[in-house]
Motif scaffolding. Structure first.
Motif, PDB file in Angstrom:
ATOM      1  N   GLU A  74     -56.875 -35.417  29.234  1.00  0.00           N
ATOM      2  CA  GLU A  74     -56.828 -34.608  30.711  1.00  0.00           C
ATOM      3  C   GLU A  74     -55.564 -33.971  30.447  1.00  0.00           C
ATOM      4  O   GLU A  74     -54.451 -34.349  29.907  1.00  0.00           O
ATOM      5  CB  GLU A  74     -56.522 -35.630  31.540  1.00  0.00           C
ATOM      6  CG  GLU A  74     -57.705 -35.223  32.982  1.00  0.00           C
ATOM      7  CD  GLU A  74     -57.005 -36.167  33.965  1.00  0.00           C
ATOM      8  OE1 GLU A  74     -57.217 -36.260  35.690  1.00  0.00           O
ATOM      9  OE2 GLU A  74     -57.481 -37.440  34.251  1.00  0.00           O
TER      10      GLU A  74
ATOM     11  N   TYR B  43     -51.623 -34.440  30.813  1.00  0.00           N
ATOM     12  CA  TYR B  43     -51.269 -36.318  30.558  1.00  0.00           C
ATOM     13  C   TYR B  43     -51.685 -37.322  30.250  1.00  0.00           C
ATOM     14  O   TYR B  43     -51.043 -38.257  30.822  1.00  0.00           O
ATOM     15  CB  TYR B  43     -52.285 -35.714  32.738  1.00  0.00           C
ATOM     16  CG  TYR B  43     -51.818 -37.243  33.684  1.00  0.00           C
ATOM     17  CD1 TYR B  43     -51.067 -37.310  33.828  1.00  0.00           C
ATOM     18  CD2 TYR B  43     -53.739 -37.538  33.430  1.00  0.00           C
ATOM     19  CE1 TYR B  43     -50.982 -38.071  34.659  1.00  0.00           C
ATOM     20  CE2 TYR B  43     -54.207 -38.792  34.339  1.00  0.00           C
ATOM     21  CZ  TYR B  43     -52.414 -39.173  35.187  1.00  0.00           C
ATOM     22  OH  TYR B  43     -52.790 -39.922  35.789  1.00  0.00           O
TER      23      TYR B  43
ATOM     24  N   TRP C  22     -56.426 -40.508  43.349  1.00  0.00           N
ATOM     25  CA  TRP C  22     -55.925 -40.251  43.053  1.00  0.00           C
ATOM     26  C   TRP C  22     -54.353 -40.614  42.947  1.00  0.00           C
ATOM     27  O   TRP C  22     -53.793 -40.295  43.660  1.00  0.00           O
ATOM     28  CB  TRP C  22     -55.128 -39.858  41.277  1.00  0.00           C
ATOM     29  CG  TRP C  22     -54.099 -38.997  40.524  1.00  0.00           C
ATOM     30  CD1 TRP C  22     -53.873 -39.610  39.738  1.00  0.00           C
ATOM     31  CD2 TRP C  22     -53.301 -38.188  40.748  1.00  0.00           C
ATOM     32  NE1 TRP C  22     -52.622 -39.284  38.673  1.00  0.00           N
ATOM     33  CE2 TRP C  22     -53.083 -37.650  39.579  1.00  0.00           C
ATOM     34  CE3 TRP C  22     -53.209 -37.120  41.048  1.00  0.00           C
ATOM     35  CZ2 TRP C  22     -51.095 -37.817  39.289  1.00  0.00           C
ATOM     36  CZ3 TRP C  22     -52.083 -36.418  40.763  1.00  0.00           C
ATOM     37  CH2 TRP C  22     -50.956 -36.789  40.065  1.00  0.00           C
TER      38      TRP C  22
ATOM     39  N   LYS D 208     -56.719 -32.208  40.613  1.00  0.00           N
ATOM     40  CA  LYS D 208     -56.672 -33.530  39.997  1.00  0.00           C
ATOM     41  C   LYS D 208     -57.830 -33.910  40.935  1.00  0.00           C
ATOM     42  O   LYS D 208     -59.240 -34.790  40.293  1.00  0.00           O
ATOM     43  CB  LYS D 208     -55.265 -34.243  39.998  1.00  0.00           C
ATOM     44  CG  LYS D 208     -56.142 -35.430  39.679  1.00  0.00           C
ATOM     45  CD  LYS D 208     -56.390 -35.733  38.163  1.00  0.00           C
ATOM     46  CE  LYS D 208     -56.204 -37.361  38.119  1.00  0.00           C
ATOM     47  NZ  LYS D 208     -57.423 -37.524  36.987  1.00  0.00           N
TER      48      LYS D 208
ATOM     49  N   TRP E  60     -53.623 -30.375  32.966  1.00  0.00           N
ATOM     50  CA  TRP E  60     -53.230 -29.353  33.805  1.00  0.00           C
ATOM     51  C   TRP E  60     -53.020 -27.833  33.193  1.00  0.00           C
ATOM     52  O   TRP E  60     -52.524 -27.866  32.038  1.00  0.00           O
ATOM     53  CB  TRP E  60     -51.640 -29.441  34.418  1.00  0.00           C
ATOM     54  CG  TRP E  60     -53.057 -30.574  35.870  1.00  0.00           C
ATOM     55  CD1 TRP E  60     -53.615 -30.290  37.299  1.00  0.00           C
ATOM     56  CD2 TRP E  60     -52.068 -31.818  35.730  1.00  0.00           C
ATOM     57  NE1 TRP E  60     -53.406 -31.694  37.959  1.00  0.00           N
ATOM     58  CE2 TRP E  60     -53.529 -32.595  37.520  1.00  0.00           C
ATOM     59  CE3 TRP E  60     -51.431 -33.059  35.205  1.00  0.00           C
ATOM     60  CZ2 TRP E  60     -52.316 -33.953  37.571  1.00  0.00           C
ATOM     61  CZ3 TRP E  60     -50.758 -34.370  35.285  1.00  0.00           C
ATOM     62  CH2 TRP E  60     -51.150 -34.520  36.766  1.00  0.00           C
TER      63      TRP E  60
ATOM     64  N   ASP F 245     -60.684 -31.848  32.626  1.00  0.00           N
ATOM     65  CA  ASP F 245     -61.260 -33.472  32.412  1.00  0.00           C
ATOM     66  C   ASP F 245     -61.735 -33.785  30.747  1.00  0.00           C
ATOM     67  O   ASP F 245     -63.156 -33.332  31.407  1.00  0.00           O
ATOM     68  CB  ASP F 245     -61.594 -34.733  33.438  1.00  0.00           C
ATOM     69  CG  ASP F 245     -61.432 -36.222  33.032  1.00  0.00           C
ATOM     70  OD1 ASP F 245     -60.732 -36.977  32.524  1.00  0.00           O
ATOM     71  OD2 ASP F 245     -63.351 -36.453  32.630  1.00  0.00           O
TER      72      ASP F 245
ATOM     73  N   CYS G 267     -56.972 -28.393  36.505  1.00  0.00           N
ATOM     74  CA  CYS G 267     -56.955 -29.782  35.903  1.00  0.00           C
ATOM     75  C   CYS G 267     -58.181 -29.971  35.247  1.00  0.00           C
ATOM     76  O   CYS G 267     -59.179 -30.328  35.626  1.00  0.00           O
ATOM     77  CB  CYS G 267     -57.285 -31.003  37.083  1.00  0.00           C
ATOM     78  SG  CYS G 267     -56.350 -32.666  36.328  1.00  0.00           S
TER      79      CYS G 267
END
Length: 359
Positions: free
Chosen positions: A115, A111, A194, A161, A117, A15, A13
């Motif tokens: 962000e 996402y 999350w 995440k 995956w 970010d 994940c």
């Protein structure tokens, strides 16, 4: 918990740290991790929201994404810039394209604008183990764009995440396997997890559930009676179990159309909207091409500013279906030029590309 029957994948994940502010810093030739910079929705209004701040500005003055322009300290070293959403969308797409050097498109799940995956199963011989791959991606993004990211690594998307949110933002890269859930995740407050919003947090707190470990050890039957399917999902997530797909069509159903929208961070003139529509068309057509689909109908929705009110939503079909960006863009601009009445600036653009044919 016996995890032997649950799938193990290599999921990252990613970010982007202070994405909007970092992009603006790079544009100015500044180091995003050292400069003090704030992205403000509308610098002409003192009450405008600070949409993003660089890490140094957050650290030194406690500025956050809910701060207001007038709350910024009177420091000549602070750089104030307006938001340029088209630039952020462009960089986001370019980062996704970079990840295609590591994994196929069906292994990448975007996402949000900052962000995503990416599943890196089976890439050991090419790039090393999953932690080595994460570091390579992190270095590649930094060297290519000048931007810093945090990466969580997990056996599924939930673990990747959550470990990113809880640990990678401080360490840069953090990993959580099934066996690490109790140590790494259970001490966390449920409000930091999350998928648990403010209302659910209050409901769980009333039941005496404060951290993730307490949720994991709560009665599954009680959670199901109280919250239905959501309660069951919360229970399994608390144990690190997530069966959502890590490849392919992440929506789990046959997609009838492809759409993308954006709420603009300031009022845009009619001339500026062209760039936003082009970015939206590129994202929609990329997804259509990835799915091997072509479409016949273009729908464009525009919302005007709050001061002006109103907007429109119109659609039109091609004679020959297409998934070419400029075909869709040209049709969308025809709709905009025909139905925009010039009453005022726009603050929301939404474009939907409805699929009518398969390739």
């Amino acid at each position: 918990m016996d995890y032997s029957n649950y799938p193990r994948n290599d999921v990252l994940c990613i970010d982007m740290r202070s994405f909007y502010a970092s992009v603006e810093a790079v544009k100015l030739g500044e180091d995003p991790m050292k400069v003090m910079l704030a992205v403000v929705g509308d610098p002409s209004r003192s009450g405008s929201i600070v949409l993003a701040a660089t890490p140094e500005l957050k650290r030194r003055y406690g500025i956050s994404n809910v701060s207001r322009y007038f709350e910024l300290p009177d420091d000549p070293n602070i750089i104030i810039v307006p938001a340029h959403m088209a630039d952020y969308l462009k960089v986001s797409v370019e980062i996704t394209n970079l990840l295609n050097n590591y994994a196929p498109p069906d292994a990448i799940h975007v996402y949000s604008v900052d962000e995503l995956w990416v599943t890196v199963n089976g890439l050991e011989k090419l790039f090393g183990n999953r932690r080595q791959i994460a570091q390579k991606i992190k270095d590649d993004i930094l060297n290519t764009f000048g931007l810093t990211c945090s990466i969580g690594i997990g056996d599924n998307k939930f673990l990747a995440k959550v470990v990113m949110d809880l640990h990678a933002k401080k360490k840069g890269v953090a990993e959580c396997k099934y066996e690490d859930v109790e140590e790494l995740l259970w001490p966390a407050q449920i409000g930091d997890i999350w998928g648990i919003g403010h209302r659910m947090k209050k409901n769980l707190n009333r039941m005496g559930i404060v951290n993730l470990g307490q949720l994991a050890n709560f009665s599954l039957d009680v959670l199901k009676r109280r919250f239905g399917v959501m309660g069951e999902q919360l229970y399994w997530h608390a144990h690190g179990i997530d069966l959502s797909p890590v490849f392919g069509d992440f929506t789990k159903h046959e997609q009838k159309g492809f759409g993308h929208g954006i709420a603009l961070l300031r009022n845009y003139s009619a001339e500026e909207i062209d760039y936003c529509i082009l970015d939206l068309c590129e994202e929609v057509c990329r997804r259509a091409r990835t799915a091997g689909k072509i479409g016949k109908t273009v729908q464009l929705g525009i919302g005007y500013s709050k001061e002006t009110g109103g907007g429109f939503s119109r659609s039109r079909s091609f004679d020959i279906p297409s998934n070419i960006t400029m075909d869709i863009h040209d049709m969308a601009m025809k709709l905009f030029n025909e139905f925009y009445d010039g009453r005022g600036p726009t603050n929301k653009t939404r474009k939907t590309y409805a699929k009518k044919n398969s390739s």
